[in-house]
Design a protein around this motif. Structure first.
Motif, short mmCIF file in Angstrom:
data_model
loop_
_atom_site.label_atom_id
_atom_site.label_comp_id
_atom_site.label_asym_id
_atom_site.label_seq_id
_atom_site.Cartn_x
_atom_site.Cartn_y
_atom_site.Cartn_z
N SER A 142 12.68 16.38 -1.54
CA SER A 142 11.95 16.12 -1.65
C SER A 142 11.55 14.77 0.13
O SER A 142 10.73 14.94 0.62
CB SER A 142 12.19 15.05 -2.51
OG SER A 142 10.80 14.02 -2.84
N GLU A 174 8.27 15.88 0.94
CA GLU A 174 7.29 15.89 0.71
C GLU A 174 6.81 14.00 1.10
O GLU A 174 6.31 13.53 1.32
CB GLU A 174 7.38 14.91 -1.34
CG GLU A 174 7.90 16.00 -2.24
CD GLU A 174 7.83 15.83 -3.62
OE1 GLU A 174 7.24 16.29 -4.78
OE2 GLU A 174 8.49 14.76 -3.42
N LYS A 175 8.14 14.31 2.30
CA LYS A 175 7.68 12.79 2.98
C LYS A 175 8.63 11.43 2.69
O LYS A 175 9.04 11.47 1.59
CB LYS A 175 7.44 13.26 3.99
CG LYS A 175 6.46 14.87 4.74
CD LYS A 175 8.08 14.69 5.64
CE LYS A 175 8.11 16.12 6.86
NZ LYS A 175 8.95 16.34 7.58
N ASN A 176 7.12 10.26 2.36
CA ASN A 176 6.76 8.89 1.99
C ASN A 176 5.70 9.56 1.29
O ASN A 176 5.92 8.35 1.04
CB ASN A 176 6.50 8.54 3.43
CG ASN A 176 7.04 8.47 4.51
OD1 ASN A 176 8.30 8.21 4.55
ND2 ASN A 176 6.56 8.45 6.01
N SER A 177 5.89 10.11 0.40
CA SER A 177 5.18 10.32 -1.23
C SER A 177 6.92 10.81 -2.31
O SER A 177 7.20 11.41 -2.12
CB SER A 177 3.79 11.13 -0.98
OG SER A 177 4.66 12.41 -1.02
N HIS A 178 6.13 10.57 -3.59
CA HIS A 178 7.03 11.07 -4.91
C HIS A 178 5.92 12.14 -5.14
O HIS A 178 4.96 11.53 -5.90
CB HIS A 178 8.07 9.37 -5.44
CG HIS A 178 8.38 8.96 -4.38
ND1 HIS A 178 9.91 8.23 -5.16
CD2 HIS A 178 9.20 8.74 -3.44
CE1 HIS A 178 10.10 7.11 -4.31
NE2 HIS A 178 10.10 8.28 -3.15
N GLY A 179 6.93 12.93 -5.15
CA GLY A 179 5.81 14.04 -6.57
C GLY A 179 6.76 14.67 -7.27
O GLY A 179 7.97 14.05 -7.37
N GLU A 186 12.81 4.50 -4.28
CA GLU A 186 13.14 5.47 -3.15
C GLU A 186 14.01 5.22 -2.35
O GLU A 186 14.82 5.59 -1.91
CB GLU A 186 12.06 4.73 -1.17
CG GLU A 186 12.27 4.86 -0.44
CD GLU A 186 11.95 6.21 0.06
OE1 GLU A 186 12.70 7.15 0.70
OE2 GLU A 186 11.27 7.04 -0.81
N ASP A 198 0.95 -1.21 -0.08
CA ASP A 198 0.10 0.21 0.30
C ASP A 198 0.74 1.58 0.02
O ASP A 198 0.48 2.48 0.85
CB ASP A 198 -0.92 0.09 1.38
CG ASP A 198 -2.26 0.98 0.74
OD1 ASP A 198 -2.54 1.16 -0.30
OD2 ASP A 198 -2.80 1.29 2.01
N SER A 199 1.78 0.89 -1.20
CA SER A 199 3.13 2.86 -0.90
C SER A 199 2.69 2.91 -2.29
O SER A 199 2.57 2.52 -2.88
CB SER A 199 4.53 1.96 -0.51
OG SER A 199 5.14 2.80 -0.97
N GLY A 200 2.76 3.92 -2.54
CA GLY A 200 2.78 4.75 -3.50
C GLY A 200 4.29 4.19 -4.08
O GLY A 200 4.40 5.61 -5.41
N MET A 201 5.40 4.17 -4.09
CA MET A 201 6.47 4.52 -4.37
C MET A 201 7.49 2.97 -3.71
O MET A 201 7.09 2.14 -3.67
CB MET A 201 7.45 5.45 -3.59
CG MET A 201 7.46 5.37 -2.03
SD MET A 201 8.29 6.49 -1.00
CE MET A 201 8.05 6.20 0.51
#
Length: 767
Positions: A365, A369-374, A225, A217-220
């Motif tokens: 980042s 952006e913490k724990n997300s990649h933007g 990472e 359930d992670s977007g990266m």
């Protein structure tokens, strides 16, 4: 056009997946567009594929492998921490070669006929088609709607066992696929990827890595990472040793590799995240990555070039401690270091190149952006590509100093802001920022926002002054991403508290709650829809299991018949051979009895004695007594079927059968007959098991089909609002100013039953 090549060992599984709904229901209208002649003859190109069509295609593609029995194997490798290298742990099937060819979303859709030409050219140039046909590999190209990201694409499945039973050549297939894609782009007028043309691509995420990220359930992905954290450490470290320590502080495991015969020379290293157990949402595996595969600037020779001899001894000593496990690997990230003095000075003064910009954006980042990649991660990747694409060009030492001469950035043009004057360049801006920070007039949020704003200004000028002419495609991508990053910078800029009134704050909280409830409703609806699609996939898989079980049952029945025929043939042969021996003796006894029957009164005593002697001899030899002799009648019958001689024949026929029945079991007790009997019984048992498996598979298929239909009907008749509880519906209606929650959802009678009687009816989604 971007190719993605994978290998596998289940042709039926791959084709069934391509003809199915897909992981995110993205497979719309799957259809065969091109393929081997046998494939296009069996399944008409251009029409929607069914599950039966998919199985037919898979069987045709698998024919040569099954006919010749050729196996295509690849090594399974795992990383051995003790040895510090990958070791082979076994072999696995890999006769399925799968490539997906995708276009960029902005290229739109390609006509089916054009895709067919592209697929044929790709397979031919990869060497899977033999002009003479002997060494041709069977293949199929399947097209179905755009991917989740809007990319039009096709899938090509190739059987690596060729028509003559030999194996197709797939050496260097990844590099060959890139070269062939470049040739096809130019031939068919497609957009030529500048990253491939100029050699500045970054390795993309593999399907298995995306699946692992989705399971967590992670977007990266771990690959992306690790790349971000390694670049972050390049921005925060000032030496080789610091770089290794900062990696560990960020929760990254490091595994060194020393040069052969030299324990003081680091030849390379690998990176990985700590393995997570199933209780923690992982699968217990630890996957190691070579930094050069993440980003070529992270390879150890590039690290040595960057830092020179600074911290070399510390790095070697630390690597030895890691190798000998005297230093424990981190369990989680414990500290994110600030910019190094060198990176800080470059960013503030503007004396910074694309490579350093990639590392600076990665560090920004981590904080913003913490724990997300933007957009900041995308800028980091783009500037890494810039660094490699411009490595043959000499960049100016101080690119920002052009701004002092009156150069305007696109951001300034858009906002109608004048450029900095003679005394307002980037250097003076950096000094002002530094003075404000030193006197404590800024908080940590303002610090990072100011650094991001400075980085965006530098990035904009580097793009406009050096890339627009040299790398137009890359420059366009950077401009778009910078627009998003500048929006992020404005949104994160801190605002004074006195500008927000209590009424406005309450309205913001209400709006946030509405967004949460609507998001919760969509999330639950998506979960319900995913459950429906999963049930449909399992139903299709159950149909495939039934087909396989039926095939196994047919083969088991044939084997049982063949085993029974062989056993009966052996038994019949033994009985026939024994019967031929007994018939000769029975004929002697019969002839003697007939003589007694036909003899006159004067000679009857002598022939009777001879008959008795023969009877005793035969009874002794075969250990079967002979029945009483038929007495001659005074008046003989003219009917041959009722005469006494026919009674004699029946007597000796019964004796023959009795002898065969007595002695046949002894002659049947041979190893060959026992083996045939065991094979017959085993084949019959296997047939019964296969029949039971077919029945079980049919029942499971009916249950899966019924469940899929039930879930689909439930999903169709369930209105979106029912994915909220009654309390949540009332709260949403109250916030939105609606009087009655019933205005938001349909009545129970129209909606239909959505929960079983024994369940809690306060929640529509708790089924």
């Amino acid at each position: 056009m971007m190719p993605n090549v994978t290998r596998g060992g289940r042709m039926a599984g791959l084709v069934m997946y391509l003809a199915g709904p897909g992981r995110a229901n993205e497979h719309t209208n799957p259809q065969l567009i091109a393929g081997h002649d046998m494939v296009t003859f069996a399944v008409e190109p251009g029409r929607a594929l069914s599950a039966d069509d998919a199985l037919d295609i898979a069987n045709i593609l698998d024919f040569s492998r099954k006919q010749h029995g050729t196996r295509v194997l690849v090594s399974e490798r795992e990383f051995d921490e003790a040895r510090g290298e990958y070791v082979t742990t076994g072999k696995k099937d890999a006769h399925v070669w799968h490539a997906s060819l995708s276009l960029k979303a902005e290229e739109g859709e390609l006509a089916r006929e054009k895709w067919a030409e592209v697929a044929h050219d790709f397979v031919e140039k990869m060497g899977f088609i033999d002009p003479e046909g002997v060494k041709t590999s069977r293949w199929a190209a399947i097209h179905h709607g755009a991917s989740k990201n809007g990319n039009d694409h096709i899938h090509i499945a190739v059987q690596l066992v060729r028509e003559d039973g030999t194996k197709a050549d797939v050496r260097h297939d990844f590099k060959r696929a890139q070269r062939v894609s470049n040739e096809i782009e130019k031939k068919h007028g497609l957009t030529v990827l500048a990253s491939r043309e100029h050699g500045y691509g970054i390795s993309g995420d593999k399907p298995a890595e995306l699946a692992r990220a989705q399971d967590r359930d992670s977007g990266m992905t771990e690959r992306a990472e690790l790349r971000r954290r390694a670049r972050t450490c390049l921005a925060t470290a000032s030496s080789q040793g610091e770089y290794i320590r900062h990696l560990q502080d960020l929760g990254v495991h490091v595994q060194p590799r020393f040069a052969k015969g030299d324990r003081n020379t680091i030849a390379g290293y690998r990176l990985a995240f700590p393995s997570a157990s199933k209780d923690q949402g992982g699968d217990g595996r630890q996957i190691w990555y070579s930094p050069s595969k993440l980003d070529r600037s992270l390879a150890w020779p590039r690290i040595e070039e960057r830092y020179g001899d600074a911290g070399r001894a510390e790095a070697v000593d630390l690597m030895h401690q890691i190798r000998e496990k005297t230093v424990s690997q981190p369990v989680e990230a414990k500290e994110v270091h600030r910019f190094s003095a060198e990176s800080y000075e470059k960013l503030i003064s503007g004396k910074v190149g694309p490579d350093t910009m990639a590392n600076i954006y990665a560090r920004l980042s981590i904080s913003m952006e913490k724990n997300s990649h933007g957009p900041l991660v995308r800028l980091s990747d783009d500037f890494s590509r810039v660094a490699w694409s411009m490595r043959g060009h000499q960049l100016p030492d101080e690119v920002l100093y052009r701004q002092r001469g009156g150069h305007h950035t696109s951001a300034q043009h858009a906002s109608h802001q004048p450029a900095q004057g003679r005394n307002g360049g980037a250097g003076q801006l950096g000094q002002q920022w530094l003075m404000a920070t030193q006197v404590g007039r800024r908080g940590p949020v303002k610090d990072w926002v100011s650094l991001l704003a400075q980085a965006n200004r530098i990035a904009r000028i580097v793009t406009e002054t050096n890339l627009t002419r040299e790398r137009a495609q890359l420059a366009g991508t950077l401009h778009s991403t910078l627009d998003v990053a500048e929006v992020l910078c404005r949104e994160r800029a801190p605002r004074t508290e006195n500008t927000v009134t209590p009424e406005k704050r309450a309205a913001q909280r209400a709006a946030q709650r509405v967004e949460e409830l609507r998001g919760l409703m969509k999330q639950r609806e998506a979960q319900d829809y995913a459950e429906v699609q999963d049930a449909k996939t399992k139903s299709l898989e159950s149909h495939a299991v039934v087909s396989t079980a039926r095939g196994e049952l047919k083969a088991a029945k044939q084997a049982a018949v063949q085993a029974a025929d062989r056993y009966e043939g052996l038994v019949s042969g033994v009985r026939k051979e024994l019967g031929s021996e007994v018939v000769e003796d029975a004929r002697r006894g019969r002839d003697a009895d007939v003589k007694v029957f036909d003899a006159g009164l004067l000679s009857r005593g002598r022939v009777t004695q001879e008959s008795d002697a023969i009877r005793r001899e035969l009874a002794s030899r075969w250990d079967v007594p002979v029945g009483e002799r038929v007495k001659p009648q005074k008046q003989r019958s003219s009917n041959p079927f009722t005469s006494s001689t026919s009674e004699v024949d029946r007597l000796w026929s019964r004796w023959t059968d009795a002898v065969v029945d007595k002695h046949a079991p002894q002659r049947l007790d041979t190893p060959e007959i026992r083996e045939a009997q065991a094979a017959r019984d085993e084949a019959a048992e296997h047939r019964d098991q296969a029949l039971a498996q077919v029945d079980e598979a049919k029942q499971a298929s009916r249950q899966a089909e019924h469940r899929a239909e039930m879930l689909e009907q439930r999903h169709l008749r369930t209105s979106p609002s029912t994915y909220l509880t009654r309390a949540e519906e009332s709260e949403l209606a109250r916030i939105e100013g609606r009087r009655d929650p019933s205005q938001y959802h349909s009545p129970e009678a129209a909606r239909g039953p959505i929960v079983s009687p024994g369940k809690d009816r306060d929640s529509g989604y708790e089924r």
